[in-house]
Write a protein that holds these residues in place. Structure first.
Motif, PDB file in Angstrom:
ATOM      1  N   ILE A   2       0.832  -1.204   0.000  1.00  0.00           N
ATOM      2  CA  ILE A   2       0.000   0.000   0.000  1.00  0.00           C
ATOM      3  C   ILE A   2       0.866   1.253   0.000  1.00  0.00           C
ATOM      4  CG2 ILE A   2      -1.698   1.334   1.311  1.00  0.00           C
ATOM      5  CD1 ILE A   2      -2.901  -1.279   2.274  1.00  0.00           C
ATOM      6  N   LEU A   3       1.946   1.220   0.774  1.00  0.00           N
ATOM      7  CA  LEU A   3       2.856   2.369   0.806  1.00  0.00           C
ATOM      8  C   LEU A   3       3.520   2.580  -0.550  1.00  0.00           C
ATOM      9  CD1 LEU A   3       4.568   1.954   4.305  1.00  0.00           C
ATOM     10  CD2 LEU A   3       2.691   3.471   3.657  1.00  0.00           C
ATOM     11  N   LEU A 168      -8.341   3.074   1.016  1.00  0.00           N
ATOM     12  CA  LEU A 168      -9.282   4.184   0.886  1.00  0.00           C
ATOM     13  C   LEU A 168      -9.174   5.147   2.069  1.00  0.00           C
ATOM     14  CD1 LEU A 168     -12.509   2.443  -0.499  1.00  0.00           C
ATOM     15  CD2 LEU A 168     -10.811   3.789  -1.743  1.00  0.00           C
ATOM     16  N   LEU A 169      -9.074   4.594   3.274  1.00  0.00           N
ATOM     17  CA  LEU A 169      -8.927   5.446   4.454  1.00  0.00           C
ATOM     18  C   LEU A 169      -7.619   6.230   4.392  1.00  0.00           C
ATOM     19  CD1 LEU A 169     -10.192   3.078   7.311  1.00  0.00           C
ATOM     20  CD2 LEU A 169     -11.362   5.070   6.352  1.00  0.00           C
ATOM     21  N   GLY A 170      -6.577   5.562   3.929  1.00  0.00           N
ATOM     22  CA  GLY A 170      -5.288   6.233   3.784  1.00  0.00           C
ATOM     23  C   GLY A 170      -5.361   7.380   2.787  1.00  0.00           C
ATOM     24  N   LEU A 171      -6.094   7.179   1.716  1.00  0.00           N
ATOM     25  CA  LEU A 171      -6.250   8.237   0.711  1.00  0.00           C
ATOM     26  C   LEU A 171      -6.967   9.446   1.304  1.00  0.00           C
ATOM     27  CD1 LEU A 171      -7.240   6.188  -2.473  1.00  0.00           C
ATOM     28  CD2 LEU A 171      -5.046   7.264  -1.962  1.00  0.00           C
ATOM     29  N   SER A 234      -3.958   5.788  -7.389  1.00  0.00           N
ATOM     30  CA  SER A 234      -3.862   4.842  -6.269  1.00  0.00           C
ATOM     31  C   SER A 234      -4.894   3.729  -6.389  1.00  0.00           C
ATOM     32  CB  SER A 234      -4.047   5.581  -4.935  1.00  0.00           C
ATOM     33  OG  SER A 234      -3.009   6.517  -4.725  1.00  0.00           O
ATOM     34  N   ILE A 235      -6.130   4.089  -6.725  1.00  0.00           N
ATOM     35  CA  ILE A 235      -7.192   3.086  -6.860  1.00  0.00           C
ATOM     36  C   ILE A 235      -6.882   2.142  -8.016  1.00  0.00           C
ATOM     37  CG2 ILE A 235      -9.626   2.755  -7.432  1.00  0.00           C
ATOM     38  CD1 ILE A 235      -9.095   3.694  -4.584  1.00  0.00           C
TER      39      ILE A 235
END
Length: 243
Positions: A2-3, A168-171, A234-235
């Protein structure tokens, strides 16, 4: 992983500042409504590049060409979003209707349950929207693929529900932090200038006003477009984790 997605997307979004300005200009005229579809269409192209690319690849930013096709893609994206979002909206109104037909205490309990279910439905639907758009892009823009529920669920299962929701939360967090930091930096700079001029006996109102205007322009023409590309990239890269 994810990073890595975040790192790639942050770098990718800053590849061409002229693109950000063009998107900002389109956004400026979004009150006319039609430019909104160009914005969503461009973000869809970013997603399309991502689902056919790789993390830390050398994918270029999409060009502003074939605007009619971009507009049509934008319309398709908005339709997908609206149709999916009808689900939590309908759930909320069903519970609101039921709550209105019973006593106050029971009605309050039903509304609380309805709000919880609406929130859960919204989270699931938002995830389905994002992965659904990626699935549509991966399948050459086939509109029906955005609603291929079983295929989209399978893709999410392959990626992992936790990974998807965490991304999504990270975005959301990254978007909020970038917006806040940029606004604070500009605000602090002009506050210092304003206070300095006030100390010198000069009216600082013009400086504060200019600071507010500059903050708005930076948000519209640079930060906003940058973050929209960042989120779309990102998505799209998230979707590639199951390919």
């Amino acid at each position: 992983m994810i990073l890595d997605i975040y790192k790639d997307s942050l770098e990718y979004s800053a590849k061409d500042w002229k693109t950000l300005v063009i998107l900002g200009i389109i956004c400026f005229f979004s009150f006319l409504l039609l430019p909104v579809f160009l914005i969503t269409g461009y973000n869809y192209r970013v997603i399309n590049n991502a689902v056919h690319g790789v993390i830390n690849g050398r994918d270029p930013l999409p060009d502003f060409e074939d605007l009619i096709s971009m507009f049509i893609d934008g319309v398709k994206v908005v339709i997908v979003q609206i149709l999916y979002l009808l689900v939590p909206i309908i759930i909320f109104f069903i519970f609101a209707l039921i709550a209105g037909q019973v006593s106050n205490v029971a009605g309050l309990a039903i509304m609380i349950i309805g709000c919880i279910l609406t929130f859960v439905a919204f989270v699931v639907v938002e995830l389905m929207i994002q992965i659904g758009l990626c699935h549509m892009a991966y399948n050459d823009g086939a509109f029906s693929k955005a609603f291929a529920i079983s295929e989209i669920k399978e893709a999410i299962d392959e990626i992992g529900w936790f990974e998807c929701i965490a991304t999504l939360l990270g975005l959301i967090v990254i978007t909020w932090v970038i917006f806040t930091v940029v606004s604070m930096v500009i605000g602090i700079i002009f506050t210092v200038f304003g206070v300095s001029t006030a100390v010198l006996g000069i009216d600082p109102s013009a400086i504060f006003l200019f600071g507010v205007m500059l903050n708005s322009l930076v948000a519209m023409f640079l930060v906003g477009p940058y973050l929209s590309i960042f989120n779309s990239r990102s998505i799209g890269l998230l979707y590639t984790m199951q390919i």
